[in-house]
Write a protein that holds these residues in place. Sequence first.
Motif, mmCIF file in Angstrom:
data_model
loop_
_atom_site.group_PDB
_atom_site.id
_atom_site.type_symbol
_atom_site.label_atom_id
_atom_site.label_comp_id
_atom_site.label_asym_id
_atom_site.label_seq_id
_atom_site.Cartn_x
_atom_site.Cartn_y
_atom_site.Cartn_z
ATOM 1 N N LEU A 47 0.679 -1.683 -0.207
ATOM 2 C CA LEU A 47 -0.052 -0.133 -0.297
ATOM 3 C C LEU A 47 1.192 0.882 -0.476
ATOM 4 O O LEU A 47 0.277 2.163 -1.185
ATOM 5 C CB LEU A 47 -1.083 -0.079 1.443
ATOM 6 N N SER A 48 2.213 1.543 0.803
ATOM 7 C CA SER A 48 3.263 2.682 1.069
ATOM 8 C C SER A 48 3.370 2.454 -0.464
ATOM 9 O O SER A 48 3.610 3.538 -1.262
ATOM 10 C CB SER A 48 3.670 2.091 2.280
ATOM 11 N N THR A 51 0.704 3.581 -2.935
ATOM 12 C CA THR A 51 0.864 5.358 -2.909
ATOM 13 C C THR A 51 1.225 6.196 -2.744
ATOM 14 O O THR A 51 1.238 7.882 -3.951
ATOM 15 C CB THR A 51 0.579 5.260 -1.443
ATOM 16 N N GLU A 52 2.919 5.446 -3.191
ATOM 17 C CA GLU A 52 3.962 6.180 -2.860
ATOM 18 C C GLU A 52 3.981 6.957 -4.682
ATOM 19 O O GLU A 52 4.768 7.828 -4.997
ATOM 20 C CB GLU A 52 5.907 6.129 -2.510
ATOM 21 N N TYR A 55 -0.204 5.466 -7.457
ATOM 22 C CA TYR A 55 -1.362 4.712 -7.898
ATOM 23 C C TYR A 55 -2.273 4.177 -7.119
ATOM 24 O O TYR A 55 -3.497 3.686 -7.548
ATOM 25 C CB TYR A 55 -0.854 3.236 -8.169
ATOM 26 N N LEU A 56 -2.276 4.470 -5.745
ATOM 27 C CA LEU A 56 -3.733 5.001 -4.968
ATOM 28 C C LEU A 56 -3.558 6.417 -4.276
ATOM 29 O O LEU A 56 -2.459 6.865 -3.910
ATOM 30 C CB LEU A 56 -2.904 3.701 -4.111
ATOM 31 N N LYS A 57 -4.539 6.480 -3.451
ATOM 32 C CA LYS A 57 -4.976 7.750 -3.150
ATOM 33 C C LYS A 57 -5.672 7.355 -1.712
ATOM 34 O O LYS A 57 -6.562 7.072 -2.000
ATOM 35 C CB LYS A 57 -5.745 9.029 -3.797
ATOM 36 N N LYS A 58 -4.942 7.960 -1.342
ATOM 37 C CA LYS A 58 -5.426 7.469 0.571
ATOM 38 C C LYS A 58 -5.736 9.113 1.280
ATOM 39 O O LYS A 58 -5.076 10.263 1.053
ATOM 40 C CB LYS A 58 -3.229 6.876 1.122
ATOM 41 N N THR A 59 -7.339 8.346 1.759
ATOM 42 C CA THR A 59 -7.328 9.393 2.871
ATOM 43 C C THR A 59 -7.589 8.583 3.876
ATOM 44 O O THR A 59 -7.989 7.478 4.107
ATOM 45 C CB THR A 59 -9.412 9.644 1.945
ATOM 46 N N ASN A 65 -8.146 3.824 6.803
ATOM 47 C CA ASN A 65 -7.711 4.411 5.697
ATOM 48 C C ASN A 65 -7.787 3.263 4.762
ATOM 49 O O ASN A 65 -8.426 2.812 4.686
ATOM 50 C CB ASN A 65 -5.847 3.928 5.837
ATOM 51 N N TYR A 67 -8.334 4.107 0.478
ATOM 52 C CA TYR A 67 -7.441 3.771 -0.813
ATOM 53 C C TYR A 67 -8.284 4.030 -2.099
ATOM 54 O O TYR A 67 -9.422 3.200 -2.521
ATOM 55 C CB TYR A 67 -5.923 2.728 -0.890
ATOM 56 N N ASN A 70 -5.906 5.415 -8.672
ATOM 57 C CA ASN A 70 -5.545 5.840 -9.561
ATOM 58 C C ASN A 70 -5.415 4.745 -11.310
ATOM 59 O O ASN A 70 -4.517 4.857 -11.880
ATOM 60 C CB ASN A 70 -4.517 6.390 -9.873
#
Length: 93
Positions: A47-48, A51-52, A55-59, A65, A67, A70
Amino acid sequence: MAAEGRGWTFLTNHAHVLLCLSRGESLTARELGLRIGITERAVQVILSDLTEGGYLKKTKEGRRNFYTVNPKGRLRHPLEAHHTVGQLISALQ
């Protein structure tokens, strides 16, 4: 030894996480790990990474969390870089 006994698959665990999250379910890292067959810690690392990499947006809502995938993110390997994550997900659904 038969091919099914050797333990390899066509997709990486990163791809498995993306596919699970693309279904819109609210899954914890533990739930993702159980579905994919990896540890919760391995899911957290993936997931990290995703996100970095954008490919994913974390809220965050409260302590959880969430996800979002994208779909415009480009695949990383040069052989597939002309394809997007969205195209991969569409092809595999």
